[in-house]
Design an enzyme around this catalytic site. Structure first.
Site, PDB file in Angstrom:
ATOM      1  N   ASP A 292       0.849  -1.194   0.000  1.00 24.43           N
ATOM      2  CA  ASP A 292       0.000   0.000   0.000  1.00 24.43           C
ATOM      3  C   ASP A 292       0.883   1.242   0.000  1.00 24.43           C
ATOM      4  OD1 ASP A 292       0.842   0.541   2.635  1.00 24.43           O
ATOM      5  OD2 ASP A 292      -0.888  -0.465   3.500  1.00 24.43           O
ATOM      6  N   ALA A 293       0.256   2.396   0.126  1.00 22.89           N
ATOM      7  CA  ALA A 293       0.990   3.648  -0.018  1.00 22.89           C
ATOM      8  C   ALA A 293       2.021   3.888   1.082  1.00 22.89           C
ATOM      9  CB  ALA A 293       0.015   4.823  -0.104  1.00 22.89           C
TER      10      ALA A 293
END
Lengths: 140, 140, 140, 140
Positions: free
Chosen positions: D16-17
């Site tokens: 994810d980010a």
């Protein structure tokens, strides 16, 4: 021309209520084959590297037959087109056991500098490694 | 010609290590808009219904600009082609705030009998509802 | 004590071949409620902010009844415990229509500086906003 | 007591980010190990079989250190508890290269008849195979 082949076994979470693999997951299988391909040709550090990212600009898939839980898939990757700053990977997904073609498609990715977010030429050493997997009409 | 618009806020899990939405998730956003569209036109029971499923035979997406965590997306759906047994939905994804076009693409789905797994005609009442969302060249 | 409630409609991709929502997705629903909660209390920029990330150190879910395609879920969030550097969110997921409790669980997250990757105190203004959602025994 | 070990390489879509694996995906890695375990002990047809499904009633994970793109994970499965109608699998996820423990947790699953949706005893031949993987205190 060579192709690269990766194996992937369908997980329960890949399926949906139609009891087949959700169509969006085929794109994830494409990418997984691409990741294993980089590993195979010694470009592991390229995708997700410090300097270059490979955002996708196009993705396409044609679905022929469903894949189901626990099916062993063979994902074949070729380089369909190689340009200065982009690469088009072709994919074919087979049911390993029945040898049926389940899906085929492609991904076009552009090399982008992680800092400037501008397209950059694909490094020479990468081009060299990709060329061996070009289909006849893919080599410029 | 009408279009249908759905809103979706990008969740953390939709992003990847490039800190943008993973390309495969745009197909999930397409489908989410399709689901809300069925809800909107009173066809909720059609997708995932007892009798008919809608397996996808083609999916395509062109990526223009990245979507990021917490971006509010507007997903516009039109009916690009309507055949006896299949429908082609066109999608455009905008950043609701900046109004920028982030991606466009399509999904072609075939109506299939859940028991026999054979393609079946799209029911008349469904066709009627879809027609209002046909683009100029999509109506047969 | 207040609680925060978010709504989420189950998408086709959330289901698996058992024709129910895959168990891992309940954690994604928890997190989606958390994201909407930050939006609601004006902390949108906190999760995924430039300075602080909120890696999860524990996650738990108990599954009571299945959720199915197109079910409208109500996800209730409370603050079960608030410590200097961590927060424990409690979640209950209901079927909005039948009001049945489908699942309950929690997530413990730690505030971490994005640069140093060290745990840091939760900022005062965040603490103030979280306190209103503390369960009786969660407030320190 | 034996344990079963599965390998899994982290894919780009798993991250994810925060540039680490999303916490919900550890549950998918747990399940993947469980699927390979069934394959290993000849129970492939059990999960997802015609007669019995294994809905999860509890899931827990404790996160120690992040996993990142391309990390090779080793997922160790043991049978922590074996009851008449349910089984509790324990999982430990290691970074194969550094041997660090990244996460540990468990899944409790109940054997359910696919038609009646009622809990049913775990078949004797399955119990026999699971017993070999019971931790000291897991065998009843």
């Amino acid at each position: 021309m060579q192709s690269f082949k990766a194996l992937y076994r369908v997980s329960w979470v890949d399926t949906d209520a139609a009891q087949i693999v959700h169509f969006s997951n085929f794109f994830r299988f494409f990418e997984r084959a691409e990741e294993e391909f980089y590993e195979h040709v010694g470009l592991t550090d390229w995708l997700g590297a410090k300097d270059v990212i490979l955002p996708r600009v196009e993705a396409f898939c044609q679905y022929k037959k469903p894949a189901r839980f626990n099916d062993l898939l063979e994902i074949e990757l070729t380089v369909e087109a190689l340009k200065e700053k982009s690469v088009k990977y072709g994919f074919k997904i087979y049911n390993k056991k029945t040898t049926e073609l389940l899906a085929n498609g492609y991904i076009v990715a552009v090399a982008v500098d992680r800092q400037t977010l501008r397209a950059v030429p694909i490094p020479k050493e990468v081009v060299e490694k990709l060329k061996a997997f070009c289909t006849a009409d893919g080599a410029k």
